[in-house]
Design a protein around this motif. Sequence first.
Motif, PDB file in Angstrom:
ATOM      1  N   MET A 321      -6.063  13.570 -40.204  1.00 38.78           N
ATOM      2  CA  MET A 321      -6.523  14.848 -39.642  1.00 38.78           C
ATOM      3  C   MET A 321      -7.240  14.654 -38.307  1.00 38.78           C
ATOM      4  N   ARG A 322      -7.963  13.549 -38.175  1.00 35.85           N
ATOM      5  CA  ARG A 322      -8.567  13.225 -36.864  1.00 35.85           C
ATOM      6  C   ARG A 322      -7.464  13.122 -35.820  1.00 35.85           C
ATOM      7  N   GLY A 323      -6.406  12.398 -36.202  1.00 38.87           N
ATOM      8  CA  GLY A 323      -5.291  12.203 -35.273  1.00 38.87           C
ATOM      9  C   GLY A 323      -4.642  13.532 -34.927  1.00 38.87           C
ATOM     10  N   ARG A 324      -4.429  14.388 -35.931  1.00 37.60           N
ATOM     11  CA  ARG A 324      -3.758  15.680 -35.691  1.00 37.60           C
ATOM     12  C   ARG A 324      -4.616  16.580 -34.797  1.00 37.60           C
ATOM     13  N   LEU A 325      -5.927  16.596 -35.052  1.00 41.12           N
ATOM     14  CA  LEU A 325      -6.803  17.448 -34.236  1.00 41.12           C
ATOM     15  C   LEU A 325      -6.830  16.918 -32.792  1.00 41.12           C
ATOM     16  N   HIS A 326      -6.901  15.609 -32.665  1.00 41.98           N
ATOM     17  CA  HIS A 326      -6.920  15.006 -31.335  1.00 41.98           C
ATOM     18  C   HIS A 326      -5.642  15.351 -30.571  1.00 41.98           C
ATOM     19  N   GLU A 327      -4.532  15.226 -31.278  1.00 42.80           N
ATOM     20  CA  GLU A 327      -3.226  15.493 -30.650  1.00 42.80           C
ATOM     21  C   GLU A 327      -3.144  16.953 -30.191  1.00 42.80           C
ATOM     22  N   ALA A 328      -3.542  17.868 -31.075  1.00 45.64           N
ATOM     23  CA  ALA A 328      -3.440  19.294 -30.750  1.00 45.64           C
ATOM     24  C   ALA A 328      -4.391  19.647 -29.606  1.00 45.64           C
ATOM     25  N   LEU A 329      -5.596  19.060 -29.609  1.00 50.07           N
ATOM     26  CA  LEU A 329      -6.557  19.380 -28.546  1.00 50.07           C
ATOM     27  C   LEU A 329      -6.119  18.801 -27.214  1.00 50.07           C
ATOM     28  N   THR A 330      -5.509  17.634 -27.268  1.00 48.54           N
ATOM     29  CA  THR A 330      -5.056  17.004 -26.031  1.00 48.54           C
ATOM     30  C   THR A 330      -3.970  17.878 -25.394  1.00 48.54           C
ATOM     31  N   PHE A 340     -13.327  10.837 -28.669  1.00 47.03           N
ATOM     32  CA  PHE A 340     -14.383  10.540 -29.649  1.00 47.03           C
ATOM     33  C   PHE A 340     -13.910  10.808 -31.078  1.00 47.03           C
ATOM     34  N   LEU A 341     -12.968  11.752 -31.217  1.00 48.23           N
ATOM     35  CA  LEU A 341     -12.496  12.089 -32.567  1.00 48.23           C
ATOM     36  C   LEU A 341     -11.856  10.877 -33.242  1.00 48.23           C
ATOM     37  N   LEU A 342     -11.158  10.084 -32.462  1.00 43.25           N
ATOM     38  CA  LEU A 342     -10.454   8.924 -33.028  1.00 43.25           C
ATOM     39  C   LEU A 342     -11.399   7.744 -33.230  1.00 43.25           C
ATOM     40  N   GLN A 343     -12.414   7.713 -32.408  1.00 44.63           N
ATOM     41  CA  GLN A 343     -13.345   6.585 -32.402  1.00 44.63           C
ATOM     42  C   GLN A 343     -14.326   6.674 -33.586  1.00 44.63           C
ATOM     43  N   GLN A 344     -14.651   7.922 -34.024  1.00 44.78           N
ATOM     44  CA  GLN A 344     -15.673   8.095 -35.058  1.00 44.78           C
ATOM     45  C   GLN A 344     -15.058   7.986 -36.452  1.00 44.78           C
ATOM     46  N   ASN A 345     -15.910   7.832 -37.435  1.00 46.19           N
ATOM     47  CA  ASN A 345     -15.516   7.430 -38.784  1.00 46.19           C
ATOM     48  C   ASN A 345     -15.854   8.443 -39.846  1.00 46.19           C
ATOM     49  N   GLY A 346     -15.092   8.455 -40.930  1.00 48.74           N
ATOM     50  CA  GLY A 346     -15.526   9.165 -42.134  1.00 48.74           C
ATOM     51  C   GLY A 346     -15.381  10.663 -42.030  1.00 48.74           C
ATOM     52  N   MET A 347     -16.315  11.372 -42.659  1.00 48.76           N
ATOM     53  CA  MET A 347     -16.185  12.819 -42.803  1.00 48.76           C
ATOM     54  C   MET A 347     -16.485  13.600 -41.536  1.00 48.76           C
ATOM     55  N   PHE A 348     -17.348  13.027 -40.658  1.00 47.53           N
ATOM     56  CA  PHE A 348     -17.873  13.862 -39.577  1.00 47.53           C
ATOM     57  C   PHE A 348     -17.512  13.360 -38.195  1.00 47.53           C
ATOM     58  N   SER A 349     -17.404  14.326 -37.275  1.00 44.77           N
ATOM     59  CA  SER A 349     -17.423  14.024 -35.851  1.00 44.77           C
ATOM     60  C   SER A 349     -18.486  14.899 -35.232  1.00 44.77           C
ATOM     61  N   TYR A 350     -18.866  14.508 -34.011  1.00 42.70           N
ATOM     62  CA  TYR A 350     -20.035  15.147 -33.421  1.00 42.70           C
ATOM     63  C   TYR A 350     -19.719  15.547 -31.993  1.00 42.70           C
TER      64      TYR A 350
END
Length: 399
Positions: A321-330, A340-350
């Motif tokens: 889901m991180r990958g999908r959100l990153h792709e769609a936002l890009t 940062f979405l791809l770099q961060q871990n686990g449940m949260f991004s900031y």
Amino acid sequence: MFSNIPPYDGDPILSLQETYALDPRADRVNLSIGFYYDEDGRLPVLRSVLDAHSALGTTHLGRGYLPMSGDPAYCSAVRPLVFGDDCEACVDGRVATIQTLGGSGALKVGADFLFSAWPRSRVCISDPTWDNHRAIFEGAGFEVEAYPYFDSATGAVDFAGMIAFIGALPAHSIVVLHPCCHNPTGADPTPAQWDELIALMAARRLIAFFDMAYQGFARGIDEDRYAVRAAADAGMSFVVSQSFSKTFALYAQRCGSLSVVCASSEEAQRSLGHLQRMVRRNYSSPPSYGSRLIEHVLSDDSLRTAWFDEVAGMRARMARMRGRLHEALTADAKDGDWGFLLQQNGMFSYAPALGRHALALRNDFGVYILESGRICIAGLTSGNVAHVARAFAEVASAG
Ligand code: LMR
């Protein structure tokens, strides 16, 4: 009689969850509270938990209170998850473990315990941290301050800032650390950075309080205990809280643990007595059903393996889901840097820049994130990720 009581401002996470629950929009998206949703947008019931539930039947009914420190079988089953099977401190009987009311209960009992031992110590929490840390430690009587943690320019840990601050603390200061999946940033130190930090804390005689609520959501159940194990292997005395709310999807059962690692088994026995005292004066003893489910899963080889696989499945879905959100936002918001979405871990991004638009995201798009900019990645699904990306892109373009 109570007219002098001021109104409660509400809680940034739990009160927003109440607002979300009342929102009638069918396409609303919950990226605020730390809930893991499955691909169908439901809170899952894990297969391993369901099997344990069937096996236990009604055996949990008609029983007396659990001991103040909880079910000893549960404590023995969960401790190796925190420390590993071959941890010398556990083998030597230097670890006092109790069952707690989730991670919050562990933090509260741990804070009360530390306050009874070191009332003049200060407690240092990361900047930023989980919204409840400050309240819990201040509630126990401590003065609380924040150490630098997050570098908003890189979306990663400000390790130099963290080390400089922690290295200047007086002996016996208490430092609250997130061993994996830092809440709210999803930015974690590397193993080499943990080694450096732990060596520094041991040299300066600081007290680590590890808050571990997402074990298994970053790299794996064994890998994610790296920092805790390194502190135990360094011979430090410290405290660890553990939560199973997310990793067993047993939010409402309030299952967690608190362990105090001591210099000797005699000290651990005395610490256990004080933990019992803190429990007795807070809530007497913990409830038993959730802990029996967890103990059953962890003590049965095939259920335990099934649970490890289920945690791996949750971890993999969040990474997708991180990958999908990153792709769609890009694609939708080309000007932004969403790495940062791809770099961060686990449940949260900031993303504090998105947090400024939390109200617009909620009102105009039905997308709930925290005002701090914390985004719960585990609320994304294939069905809502495009909508979320469009909403983020639109508010981001407004500046
Ligand atoms: C969260 O951080 O969203 C969860 O841990 C729920 C809570 O108690 O705040």
